[in-house]
Design a protein around this motif. Sequence first.
Motif, short mmCIF file in Angstrom:
data_model
loop_
_atom_site.label_atom_id
_atom_site.label_comp_id
_atom_site.label_asym_id
_atom_site.label_seq_id
_atom_site.Cartn_x
_atom_site.Cartn_y
_atom_site.Cartn_z
N ILE A 21 0.82 -1.23 0.00
CA ILE A 21 0.00 0.00 0.00
C ILE A 21 0.85 1.26 0.00
CG2 ILE A 21 -0.28 0.09 2.54
CD1 ILE A 21 -3.25 1.02 1.88
N ASN A 22 2.07 1.18 0.51
CA ASN A 22 2.91 2.38 0.57
C ASN A 22 3.20 2.94 -0.82
OD1 ASN A 22 3.62 2.92 3.39
ND2 ASN A 22 4.30 0.78 3.30
N ASN A 23 3.32 2.06 -1.79
CA ASN A 23 3.62 2.59 -3.13
C ASN A 23 2.62 2.14 -4.19
OD1 ASN A 23 4.58 -0.02 -3.19
ND2 ASN A 23 6.68 0.64 -2.79
N SER A 25 -0.94 2.88 -6.19
CA SER A 25 -1.82 4.02 -6.49
C SER A 25 -3.25 3.53 -6.71
CB SER A 25 -1.33 4.79 -7.71
OG SER A 25 -2.32 5.76 -8.03
N PRO A 58 -6.20 5.67 8.10
CA PRO A 58 -5.06 5.86 7.20
C PRO A 58 -5.27 5.20 5.83
CG PRO A 58 -4.29 5.35 9.41
CD PRO A 58 -5.78 5.18 9.42
N THR A 59 -5.82 3.99 5.83
CA THR A 59 -6.06 3.30 4.56
C THR A 59 -7.14 4.00 3.75
OG1 THR A 59 -5.31 1.18 5.45
CG2 THR A 59 -6.82 1.10 3.58
N ASN A 61 -8.05 7.13 3.94
CA ASN A 61 -7.53 8.42 3.46
C ASN A 61 -6.60 8.27 2.27
OD1 ASN A 61 -8.98 9.81 5.36
ND2 ASN A 61 -7.29 9.94 6.84
N LYS A 62 -5.76 7.23 2.31
CA LYS A 62 -4.83 6.99 1.19
C LYS A 62 -5.62 6.75 -0.11
CE LYS A 62 -1.32 4.82 -1.11
NZ LYS A 62 -0.46 5.57 -2.01
N GLU A 65 -7.07 10.10 -1.18
CA GLU A 65 -6.05 11.06 -1.66
C GLU A 65 -5.47 10.65 -3.01
OE1 GLU A 65 -3.47 11.23 1.73
OE2 GLU A 65 -5.07 12.21 2.90
N ASP A 66 -5.43 9.33 -3.26
CA ASP A 66 -4.92 8.84 -4.55
C ASP A 66 -5.90 9.08 -5.68
OD1 ASP A 66 -2.63 7.91 -3.42
OD2 ASP A 66 -3.03 5.78 -3.72
N PHE A 187 -2.86 -0.25 5.87
CA PHE A 187 -1.82 0.21 6.78
C PHE A 187 -1.89 -0.45 8.16
CE2 PHE A 187 -1.90 4.03 3.96
CZ PHE A 187 -0.58 3.96 3.55
#
Length: 415
Positions: A21-23, A25, A58-59, A61-62, A65-66, A187
Amino acid sequence: MNSGIHMACQGNNKIFSMRNINNYSFDGKKAIVRVDFNVPLNDDLQVSDNNRIKGALPTINKIMEDGGSAVLMSHLGRPKGGPEDKFSLRHVVPELEKLSGRKVLFADDCIGDEALEIKKRLKPGDILLLENLRFHDEEKNGDEAFAGKLAEGCDVYVNDAFGTAHRAHASTTIIARFFPDEKLFGFLINSELESMDKVIHDSASPFTAIMGGAKVSDKIQIIDNLLGRVDNLIIGGGMAYTFIKARGGRIGNSLCEEDKLDMALKILESAEEKNVKIYLPSDSVNGDKFDADAKTNVTASDAVEDGWMGLDIGEDTIREYSSVIESSKTLLWNGPMGVFEIEKFSKGTSAVAKAIAEATAKGAFSLIGGGDSVAAINKNKLADKVSYVSTGGGAMLEYMEGKVLPGIAAIRGDE
Ligand code: AMP
């Protein structure tokens, strides 16, 4: 391990790739996310503890935001064979809207035409929450057709519900089959795995495990798995008395699993072979009954009189345990040192919680897991003074026992 969109991992003698998930999209993607919104509701059916919702933010929101959209699914409570208003996830919507700062769409059934229609219309930035998965028996049965319906209309599967990762349910495990290349941990699961792996595979010495709680039978496997890794094993709570009796001590009416006496001796022998120092209570706070208005006395833990039961560790034991904990560099805590729900038997558990916080302040890594130790840490307002508080009691225990969790295996590719 974290570089590139794919992580190459070795498991079961095959190379597979895993998304991170860190990288990753989520741009333009519809993500179906298994979250743990199994939150307590008050009499007015409002969320009374929003920690689990916060854990999923956090997940979520990611994804937002993506430029993706999120279809959230969860269970809530233990409904029996169909919809029940008191278990409806609709009650979670206001809290989720407040915490995410976004409008949340809701589907009255987690599968079917309505849910599919809303999924199709989702635009980037939209959140859809599906109704309680456990209104369908197929969820717990791990039904593949049901999992397929949950997957319908979505591009990527994210599992962020650590508390159910040890269950092979439709939404936690089986659904991953419908996303062979587009599946990943959120996350929250990532940080749970990171903390547990740090403790099991990458621990700084001295490593001290603190095990408590009622029954030794529940903890045998985790103790067995830890004996090859820890320097110290501290034992407290009701389970300590099975060990003390196995060694020939008098435990009065304290909790004891007679059929586990041999097992307790084997654990003690195995610890000696492996150079693990085992700590058992030297003194006990005893009660004449299991009750808040019990009379109390203090004796050596191996000299508890008949009619009395050891319900907490005593002052000498607190001093010894605190000193071992405070000079440790890695700490794992599961289970209370006494009947901490009753104030007069809660001192040992609070002292251990404080010692763990002290050690953490001096640079130790501390992982707390299991419902009661987490409750004790929260009661002492120390959650932000330890390194990690696990969200999954049963799942954490099983992982620490060395078991493969179906929800983890399904994403890693070795289901
Ligand atoms: P577990 O679920 O096995 O971690 O056990 C947690 C429970 O163990 C708590 O409800 C405690 O009240 C109970 N417990 C802890 N110490 C004792 C003890 N000495 N005697 C009886 N019960 C205990």
